[in-house]
Design an enzyme around this catalytic site. Sequence first.
Site, PDB file in Angstrom:
ATOM      1  N   GLY A 105       1.104  -1.264  -0.023  1.00  0.00           N
ATOM      2  CA  GLY A 105      -0.041  -0.025  -0.040  1.00  0.00           C
ATOM      3  C   GLY A 105       0.831   1.359   0.108  1.00  0.00           C
ATOM      4  N   THR A 127      -4.660  -2.123   8.066  1.00  0.00           N
ATOM      5  CA  THR A 127      -5.947  -2.169   7.349  1.00  0.00           C
ATOM      6  C   THR A 127      -7.015  -2.325   8.328  1.00  0.00           C
ATOM      7  OG1 THR A 127      -4.785  -3.000   5.374  1.00  0.00           O
ATOM      8  CG2 THR A 127      -7.314  -3.036   5.314  1.00  0.00           C
ATOM      9  N   HIS A 160     -14.215  14.220  14.170  1.00  0.00           N
ATOM     10  CA  HIS A 160     -13.370  13.977  12.861  1.00  0.00           C
ATOM     11  C   HIS A 160     -13.853  14.946  11.664  1.00  0.00           C
ATOM     12  CE1 HIS A 160     -12.254  10.207  15.023  1.00  0.00           C
ATOM     13  NE2 HIS A 160     -11.417  10.206  14.110  1.00  0.00           N
ATOM     14  N   LYS A 185     -15.295  11.711   6.925  1.00  0.00           N
ATOM     15  CA  LYS A 185     -15.386  10.377   7.680  1.00  0.00           C
ATOM     16  C   LYS A 185     -16.845   9.910   7.353  1.00  0.00           C
ATOM     17  CE  LYS A 185     -14.218   7.645  11.804  1.00  0.00           C
ATOM     18  NZ  LYS A 185     -13.368   6.895  10.960  1.00  0.00           N
TER      19      LYS A 185
HETATM   20  P1  NAD Z   1      -5.311   4.976   0.711  1.00  0.00           P
HETATM   21  O1  NAD Z   1      -6.500   4.652  -0.070  1.00  0.00           O
HETATM   22  O2  NAD Z   1      -4.523   6.153   0.635  1.00  0.00           O
HETATM   23  O3  NAD Z   1      -4.381   3.759   0.434  1.00  0.00           O
HETATM   24  C1  NAD Z   1      -4.511   2.593   0.184  1.00  0.00           C
HETATM   25  C2  NAD Z   1      -3.467   1.925  -0.803  1.00  0.00           C
HETATM   26  O4  NAD Z   1      -3.720   0.377  -0.852  1.00  0.00           O
HETATM   27  C3  NAD Z   1      -3.588   2.607  -2.249  1.00  0.00           C
HETATM   28  O5  NAD Z   1      -2.476   2.916  -2.652  1.00  0.00           O
HETATM   29  C4  NAD Z   1      -4.114   1.358  -2.944  1.00  0.00           C
HETATM   30  O6  NAD Z   1      -3.856   1.277  -4.463  1.00  0.00           O
HETATM   31  C5  NAD Z   1      -3.522  -0.012  -2.214  1.00  0.00           C
HETATM   32  N1  NAD Z   1      -4.357  -1.165  -2.371  1.00  0.00           N
HETATM   33  C6  NAD Z   1      -5.738  -1.170  -2.139  1.00  0.00           C
HETATM   34  N2  NAD Z   1      -6.149  -2.689  -2.515  1.00  0.00           N
HETATM   35  C7  NAD Z   1      -4.936  -3.411  -2.655  1.00  0.00           C
HETATM   36  C8  NAD Z   1      -4.432  -4.698  -2.865  1.00  0.00           C
HETATM   37  N3  NAD Z   1      -5.483  -5.596  -3.019  1.00  0.00           N
HETATM   38  N4  NAD Z   1      -3.069  -5.048  -3.058  1.00  0.00           N
HETATM   39  C9  NAD Z   1      -2.434  -4.167  -2.857  1.00  0.00           C
HETATM   40  N5  NAD Z   1      -2.493  -2.701  -2.536  1.00  0.00           N
HETATM   41  C10 NAD Z   1      -3.809  -2.301  -2.652  1.00  0.00           C
HETATM   42  O7  NAD Z   1      -5.700   4.694   2.019  1.00  0.00           O
HETATM   43  P2  NAD Z   1      -5.148   4.780   3.383  1.00  0.00           P
HETATM   44  O8  NAD Z   1      -5.526   6.231   4.064  1.00  0.00           O
HETATM   45  O9  NAD Z   1      -3.617   5.125   3.270  1.00  0.00           O
HETATM   46  O10 NAD Z   1      -5.504   3.713   4.593  1.00  0.00           O
HETATM   47  C11 NAD Z   1      -5.397   2.432   4.113  1.00  0.00           C
HETATM   48  C12 NAD Z   1      -5.785   1.667   5.274  1.00  0.00           C
HETATM   49  O11 NAD Z   1      -5.183   1.905   6.732  1.00  0.00           O
HETATM   50  C13 NAD Z   1      -7.297   1.701   5.432  1.00  0.00           C
HETATM   51  O12 NAD Z   1      -7.973   0.388   5.761  1.00  0.00           O
HETATM   52  C14 NAD Z   1      -7.312   2.460   6.626  1.00  0.00           C
HETATM   53  O13 NAD Z   1      -8.680   2.417   7.599  1.00  0.00           O
HETATM   54  C15 NAD Z   1      -6.227   2.083   7.463  1.00  0.00           C
HETATM   55  N6  NAD Z   1      -5.563   3.054   8.721  1.00  0.00           N
HETATM   56  C16 NAD Z   1      -5.297   2.358   9.831  1.00  0.00           C
HETATM   57  C17 NAD Z   1      -4.888   2.894  10.737  1.00  0.00           C
HETATM   58  C18 NAD Z   1      -4.269   2.384  11.823  1.00  0.00           C
HETATM   59  O14 NAD Z   1      -3.801   2.949  13.037  1.00  0.00           O
HETATM   60  N7  NAD Z   1      -4.520   1.059  11.939  1.00  0.00           N
HETATM   61  C19 NAD Z   1      -4.325   4.397  10.626  1.00  0.00           C
HETATM   62  C20 NAD Z   1      -4.789   5.177   9.267  1.00  0.00           C
HETATM   63  C21 NAD Z   1      -5.387   4.307   8.257  1.00  0.00           C
END
Ligand code: NAD
Length: 269
Positions: free
Chosen positions: A8, A99, A155, A159
């Site tokens: 990602g 994720t 937020h 959101k």
């Molecule tokens: P984003 O949409 O900016 O980035 C996601 C990335 O994942 C994109 O580049 C996309 O192309 C890639 N992706 C999607 N499906 C894929 C797959 N099957 N294989 C490989 N790559 C794939 O999203 P983001 O804001 O970076 O958030 C990503 C995830 O992290 C979300 O689920 C979000 O809720 C989570 N998150 C968790 C925390 C935490 O502390 N746990 C904090 C922030 C975000």
Amino acid sequence: MTQVAILGAAGRMGRALIQAIAAEPQARFAAALDRAGCPESGRDAAVLAGLAPSGVLLGSDLAAALAQADVLVDFTRPEGTMAAVQACLSQRKALVIGTTGLSAEQKAAVAEAARSIPVCLSANYSVGVNVCLRLLRIAAQTLGPGYDVEIVEAHHRHKVDAPSGTALRMGQAVADALGRKLEDCAIYGREGHTGARDANTIGFATVRGGDVVGDHTVMFLGEGERVEIAHKASSRSNFARGALRAAVWLAGRPAGLYDMQDVLGLREA
Ligand code: NAD
């Protein structure tokens, strides 16, 4: 030195992770991955994150990338996480999952994988939020049922879900400490003639607007005093730094399912 691969890497969290690795002496940026056909494929991943070139190009071959890494950090979508689980299982690599939105079956698959490899799964990698969870347990246990508990979160306007997963996690921590079931005692908003407050409830209130990254305040309201435990996030870099801390901690651990409370040594015996 922990060799870290990011799945990602072209996303918002992926870029924040690349910046965090550049500032972390115990980690080395080993590989950058995203979905096949991602428009940024083949570009220098550090440049995508606004840094000087690293020579690490954005790819999609998980197996090849994992051969160079000790741990994979996944911030994608649930399908990406499931691919990460399979790839890490077949090469016996550690996996940090950021994720959110995994189904019950997907969480069960993660738990099954964690019988063979070390996995860290946490809905919130902020060190501050995790310290707050510990403080909440102490507050709830010590103040006891005589204090009314209310949770307010704010937020940004984009959101789509409410209350936030972190607010629910905080409510769960308080409910566990008080011996209550959150699903039985949570009140999600009030309107009209609600009657007097039931002492056993935990109330949630939601604010949405502007560009607020994430504010959470848990109030314990008693006779003659009020305790508030609050966390305010101002950028997503705190999640990235926490996830990287988890990656360095996880590499080389025995197989098992861990979360940020384990990484930070906050779990009670
Ligand atoms: P984003 O949409 O900016 O980035 C996601 C990335 O994942 C994109 O580049 C996309 O192309 C890639 N992706 C999607 N499906 C894929 C797959 N099957 N294989 C490989 N790559 C794939 O999203 P983001 O804001 O970076 O958030 C990503 C995830 O992290 C979300 O689920 C979000 O809720 C989570 N998150 C968790 C925390 C935490 O502390 N746990 C904090 C922030 C975000």
